[in-house]
Design a protein around this motif. Structure first.
Motif, short mmCIF file in Angstrom:
data_model
loop_
_atom_site.label_atom_id
_atom_site.label_comp_id
_atom_site.label_asym_id
_atom_site.label_seq_id
_atom_site.Cartn_x
_atom_site.Cartn_y
_atom_site.Cartn_z
N ILE B 38 0.85 -1.20 0.00
CA ILE B 38 0.00 0.00 0.00
C ILE B 38 0.89 1.24 0.00
CG2 ILE B 38 -1.69 1.36 1.29
CD1 ILE B 38 -2.78 -1.17 2.47
N LEU B 39 1.91 1.21 0.86
CA LEU B 39 2.77 2.39 0.97
C LEU B 39 3.53 2.66 -0.32
CD1 LEU B 39 4.27 2.35 4.52
CD2 LEU B 39 2.42 3.70 3.61
N MET B 40 3.85 1.59 -1.04
CA MET B 40 4.62 1.80 -2.26
C MET B 40 3.76 1.56 -3.49
SD MET B 40 8.34 0.69 -1.39
CE MET B 40 8.46 -0.09 0.16
N SER B 42 2.55 3.40 -5.62
CA SER B 42 2.86 4.12 -6.85
C SER B 42 3.83 3.35 -7.72
CB SER B 42 3.40 5.50 -6.53
OG SER B 42 4.46 5.39 -5.64
N PRO B 47 -3.05 3.84 -6.43
CA PRO B 47 -2.94 5.15 -5.77
C PRO B 47 -2.16 5.04 -4.46
CG PRO B 47 -5.24 4.61 -6.23
CD PRO B 47 -4.45 3.41 -6.59
N SER B 48 -1.41 6.08 -4.22
CA SER B 48 -0.48 6.04 -3.11
C SER B 48 -0.99 6.93 -1.98
CB SER B 48 0.84 6.56 -3.65
OG SER B 48 1.83 6.36 -2.75
N PRO B 49 -0.74 6.58 -0.73
CA PRO B 49 -1.12 7.47 0.38
C PRO B 49 -0.32 8.76 0.31
CG PRO B 49 -0.34 5.34 1.18
CD PRO B 49 -0.08 5.38 -0.26
N PRO B 50 -0.64 9.74 1.15
CA PRO B 50 0.10 11.01 1.14
C PRO B 50 1.61 10.79 1.15
CG PRO B 50 -1.68 11.11 2.71
CD PRO B 50 -1.71 9.75 2.14
N THR B 51 2.28 11.43 0.21
CA THR B 51 3.73 11.24 0.09
C THR B 51 4.45 11.52 1.41
OG1 THR B 51 3.36 12.24 -2.06
CG2 THR B 51 5.62 11.73 -1.49
N THR B 52 4.03 12.57 2.09
CA THR B 52 4.65 12.91 3.38
C THR B 52 4.63 11.73 4.33
OG1 THR B 52 3.31 14.89 3.10
CG2 THR B 52 4.68 14.75 5.07
N LEU B 53 3.46 11.12 4.41
CA LEU B 53 3.29 10.02 5.34
C LEU B 53 4.18 8.84 4.94
CD1 LEU B 53 1.70 8.80 7.67
CD2 LEU B 53 -0.03 8.12 6.05
N MET B 55 6.91 8.86 3.24
CA MET B 55 8.32 9.15 3.47
C MET B 55 8.66 9.12 4.96
SD MET B 55 9.97 9.46 0.81
CE MET B 55 9.14 8.46 -0.34
N ARG B 56 7.70 9.46 5.77
CA ARG B 56 7.97 9.44 7.21
C ARG B 56 8.03 8.03 7.75
NH1 ARG B 56 4.66 14.16 10.17
NH2 ARG B 56 4.85 12.74 11.92
N ILE B 57 7.23 7.15 7.16
CA ILE B 57 7.19 5.78 7.67
C ILE B 57 8.35 4.94 7.14
CG2 ILE B 57 5.82 3.69 7.78
CD1 ILE B 57 3.35 5.25 7.68
N MET B 58 8.76 5.25 5.89
CA MET B 58 9.79 4.46 5.21
C MET B 58 10.99 4.04 6.06
SD MET B 58 9.54 3.48 2.07
CE MET B 58 9.50 4.06 0.40
#
Lengths: 330, 89
Positions: B38-40, B42, B47-53, B55-58
């Motif tokens: 889900i996070l990746m 894209s 569809p991808s979750p908010p980019t900010t989120l 990147m923060r979780i990565m």
């Protein structure tokens, strides 16, 4: 004075939206000048990547609040710099994980990320959040926004982001539940990647992913709560007395309603008035009359203010205060 | 003699424990895989979750990405794993 433009509960946030070229920057600068003149400590922020706030005030602005008049401060956000520092920070965070992330070749990913769709909206939202978090320093915060499309997207983001984050929290909870059950039977678990040992967090307060999710949720809720609160936020739409800006303002009105963002005022800018009839622009004047009639019909629950077209371009504080007084209504 | 017996039981029970959590672990891995996917999204066109989120979780996603990577490698053997688990031969 219009009560939805002045602070009621803490600070007041005003968003100026509208089609490109209708005079958003001038109107917002005018309102900021008029409000500061009446003693409200006002900050005006341009979040439009194509800045011209500085041109209206006739000063050079940067991404720190600069004092323009006694209680008037202005700043222009540097989107490119914002995105760059934001990505740099993330990249550093990721560096020590690189070895395991070879599958997606992150370095390349970062190179193109700044051009990736959506990143500007998110960076804008992040910037708005940061300003709102330090909002107590001001009485009124005015945002001069990019043309409608992008602004509506930014304003819709908190709503959308919350749907995502809630869904992700749900999945994460399930994962942690499973991990806890397994841990109860097998004892503490570790896992190895390339000879390095990692602990497998199973509790919400230990799991860094869950912590990030909850922190993000809290931040987004903070923004959402402010921009949907009638006592704290007002949206002002600026338009000209023409058909296209009218359609666009109507659409904006609809979508703001959907996200429960209070929409209070329409500023109809650059109204041309002649005492005698000028045959050459008669068609134009007729359209203007028709559009003005339509505006009154379509925005019944919204205040409407008309600002005439002036002989010279309204620049500099004196001019702005004059127009601002007209908009805020003394 | 007593030590040997103890070791035998320890082995016996640990294999018992391992078997008892086999299904749960499979489910857990699947969820972790889905979470990373889900996070990746894209990367695979969803569809991808908010980019900010994202990147923060990565930075905290070592385990999940590792699971996803392995799952991608063993893609064609997923039925094998299921069959093994349910002892279908």
């Amino acid at each position: 004075m219009k009560e939805y433009l002045i602070p009621k509960e803490g600070f007041r946030v005003l968003f100026f939206i509208g089609k490109g070229g209708v005079g958003k920057t001038t109107s917002s600068a005018a309102v900021s000048a008029a409000l500061s003149k009446r003693g409200y400590k006002t900050l005006i922020v341009s979040i439009d990547p194509a800045h011209n706030l500085g041109d209206v005030f006739e000063v050079k602005l940067n991404d720190k609040p600069k004092q323009i008049a006694e209680s008037l401060y202005a700043m222009e956000l540097d989107m490119e710099k914002l995105i760059k520092t934001y990505l740099k920070h993330l990249e550093e965070n990721l560096k020590h994980m690189y070895r395991y992330l070879t599958v997606i070749n992150l370095e390349k990913y970062f190179e193109v990320l700044s051009f990736s769709p959506g990143i500007e909206e998110y960076a804008t939202l992040e910037a708005i959040r940061e300003i709102l978090q330090k909002g107590d320093e001001w009485d009124v915060i005015i945002f001069d926004t990019p043309p409608t499309g992008l602004t509506l997207r930014v304003m819709a983001l908190p709503h959308i982001a919350l749907i995502w984050v809630n869904k992700l929290i749900e999945v994460r909870r399930k994962i942690l539940d499973k991990r806890r059950t397994i841990e109860n039977i097998q004892g503490e678990r570790k896992f190895m990647v390339d000879g390095e040992e990692y602990e497998l967090p199973s509790r919400e307060r230990e799991d860094p992913v869950m912590k990030e999710l909850l922190a993000y949720k809290e931040e987004i809720e903070f923004v959402r709560d402010i921009i949907t609160n009638r006592d704290r936020t007002s949206v002002v739409a600026v338009m000209n007395a023409e058909m296209l800006p009218l359609y666009e303002t109507e659409r904006a009105h609809e979508s703001l309603k959907k996200f429960k963002i209070p929409f209070n005022l329409v500023v109809v800018n650059k109204i041309i008035e002649f005492e005698e009839e000028v045959s050459k622009i008669k068609v134009r004047m007729d359209t203007q009359k028709k559009v003005l009639g339509e505006i009154h019909k379509k925005f019944r629950d919204v205040d409407i203010v008309k600002v005439p077209m002036f002989e010279e371009e309204p620049r500099g504080l004196k001019w702005l205060e004059r127009i601002g007084g007209l908009i805020i209504g003394d | 003699m007593f030590e040997n017996l103890k070791a035998f039981f320890r082995g016996f029970f640990s294999s018992f424990k391992a078997r008892s959590t086999e299904y749960l672990e499979f489910e857990e891995r699947e969820l972790e895989n889905v979470f990373a996917l889900i996070l990746m999204g894209s990367f695979v066109g969803i569809p991808s979750p908010p980019t900010t989120l994202v990147m923060r979780i990565m930075p905290h996603m070592v385990r999940e990405i590792y699971v996803m990577q392995r799952r991608a490698g063993e893609m064609d053997d997923i039925f094998g794993e299921l069959a093994g688990m349910f002892e279908i031969t």
